[in-house]
Each structure stands twice: as C-alpha cells, then as structure tokens.
Motif scaffolding. Structure first.
Motif, PDB file in Angstrom:
ATOM      1  N   GLY A  89       0.804  -1.210   0.000  1.00 30.79           N
ATOM      2  CA  GLY A  89       0.000   0.000   0.000  1.00 30.79           C
ATOM      3  C   GLY A  89       0.840   1.264   0.000  1.00 30.79           C
ATOM      4  O   GLY A  89       2.060   1.224   0.157  1.00 30.79           O
ATOM      5  N   VAL A  90       0.146   2.382  -0.162  1.00 32.66           N
ATOM      6  CA  VAL A  90       0.803   3.683  -0.246  1.00 32.66           C
ATOM      7  C   VAL A  90       1.623   3.970   1.007  1.00 32.66           C
ATOM      8  O   VAL A  90       2.678   4.594   0.931  1.00 32.66           O
ATOM      9  N   HIS A  91       1.166   3.483   2.152  1.00 30.82           N
ATOM     10  CA  HIS A  91       1.891   3.762   3.401  1.00 30.82           C
ATOM     11  C   HIS A  91       3.331   3.252   3.374  1.00 30.82           C
ATOM     12  O   HIS A  91       4.182   3.775   4.082  1.00 30.82           O
ATOM     13  N   THR A  92       3.630   2.267   2.536  1.00 28.42           N
ATOM     14  CA  THR A  92       5.001   1.764   2.455  1.00 28.42           C
ATOM     15  C   THR A  92       5.955   2.805   1.889  1.00 28.42           C
ATOM     16  O   THR A  92       7.162   2.729   2.115  1.00 28.42           O
ATOM     17  N   LEU A  93       5.430   3.786   1.177  1.00 29.20           N
ATOM     18  CA  LEU A  93       6.274   4.841   0.617  1.00 29.20           C
ATOM     19  C   LEU A  93       6.863   5.726   1.709  1.00 29.20           C
ATOM     20  O   LEU A  93       7.823   6.450   1.470  1.00 29.20           O
ATOM     21  N   ARG A  94       6.305   5.667   2.912  1.00 29.41           N
ATOM     22  CA  ARG A  94       6.802   6.461   4.037  1.00 29.41           C
ATOM     23  C   ARG A  94       7.844   5.698   4.851  1.00 29.41           C
ATOM     24  O   ARG A  94       8.415   6.243   5.783  1.00 29.41           O
ATOM     25  N   THR A  95       8.095   4.421   4.520  1.00 28.63           N
ATOM     26  CA  THR A  95       9.044   3.602   5.292  1.00 28.63           C
ATOM     27  C   THR A  95      10.065   2.950   4.373  1.00 28.63           C
ATOM     28  O   THR A  95      10.354   1.760   4.507  1.00 28.63           O
ATOM     29  N   LEU A  96      10.610   3.714   3.449  1.00 30.68           N
ATOM     30  CA  LEU A  96      11.527   3.143   2.465  1.00 30.68           C
ATOM     31  C   LEU A  96      12.781   2.563   3.090  1.00 30.68           C
ATOM     32  O   LEU A  96      13.354   1.610   2.559  1.00 30.68           O
ATOM     33  N   ASP A  97      13.228   3.100   4.227  1.00 34.99           N
ATOM     34  CA  ASP A  97      14.413   2.530   4.882  1.00 34.99           C
ATOM     35  C   ASP A  97      14.153   1.088   5.301  1.00 34.99           C
ATOM     36  O   ASP A  97      15.025   0.236   5.174  1.00 34.99           O
ATOM     37  N   GLU A  98      12.965   0.802   5.786  1.00 37.83           N
ATOM     38  CA  GLU A  98      12.614  -0.568   6.172  1.00 37.83           C
ATOM     39  C   GLU A  98      12.399  -1.441   4.944  1.00 37.83           C
ATOM     40  O   GLU A  98      12.863  -2.571   4.878  1.00 37.83           O
TER      41      GLU A  98
END
Length: 146
Positions: free
Chosen positions: A83-92
C-alpha cells in the motif's frame, strides 16, 4: 504533538493559515487510515486531501508497485504491494543488509523469501528506490491543493 496527532495539527494549521505546517503533516497522514483521515478533516479539506492522496497512489501504482528491469517486470517478481503507506518507510522496505536481507519471490502466485539478495538485484533495488524517491519529491505539497 506533531507525530501524536498529525490530523489535528493539520486541521489547526489550515484553520489558522499555516500552509507550511499543513504540508509538513500531510506526508505523515498518508500513512494513516484514509477513511479516518477524511472523517477528521473539515469539509473544505476533504477534496484537496483526496487529490493529494491520489498523487501518492499514482507514485505507488506507476513506480513502486512492481520492480521493473529493462522495461519488464523483474525476473524475481519483486513487488511493493502493501500500500501507499510503504512509501513512508523506504528505509525498512529496502533494507537488504544483515541477516534479515531477503527478497520475496512470487512463483505461481505463492511468495517465498530468498535468503540472500544477489548483487544484481541490489543494484536494481537501489535504482528502484531512487525512482520512488524522485516520484515522491514531485508530489505537490498538500497546501497547494487547498
């Protein structure tokens, strides 16, 4: 208060004409439940929020959803489909270091993890992340939709 209550801070900032603060909150809010965000926003912010969220969805759909190599889907079928929320956790998402380094390979619709990420795939992943980051940078600020 910013990280604990981003929606409330954004609403306050919009009400009192702090567009920089509104825009600072919006990327944090993109990781939240879309319906909850819309329910908490005042009516005049709902349509701008939908337009802003669509820009994030476009980056996810067109750049981040599937790793492409040479214009075609990568041979390992690597996907960033949570989902789109993964774009906020690119380091992970793109952490390929240490013992947790693995990629999910989709074969016949079944996902399995490979224990090591080959060097060629690491380069593809780095390039993919860069394209995603460039796509995110092109998203207009939320305040520009108000």
């Amino acid at each position: 208060m910013v990280h604990e209550h981003p929606i409330e801070v954004a609403v306050y900032a919009a009400k009192h004409d702090y567009p920089d603060l509104v825009s600072q909150m919006a990327p944090i809010m993109i990781s939240m439940n879309f319906v909850k965000v819309v329910e908490m926003l005042p009516p005049y912010m709902v349509l701008p929020w939908i337009r802003y969220a669509q820009e994030w969805a476009k980056v996810h759909r067109e750049i981040a959803l599937v790793l492409r190599h040479g214009g075609r889907e990568h041979e390992y079928g690597i996907r960033l489909g949570a989902g789109v929320h993964t774009l906020r956790t690119l380091d992970e998402v793109f952490d390929v270091s240490g013992e947790h380094a693995a990629i999910k390979v989709y074969e016949g619709g079944i996902a399995r993890s490979t224990p090591n990420v080959p060097e060629c795939c690491r380069k593809d992943l780095e390039a993919w992340r860069k394209r995603i980051e460039e796509g995110i940078e092109k998203i207009p600020t939320f305040s520009s939709f108000l």
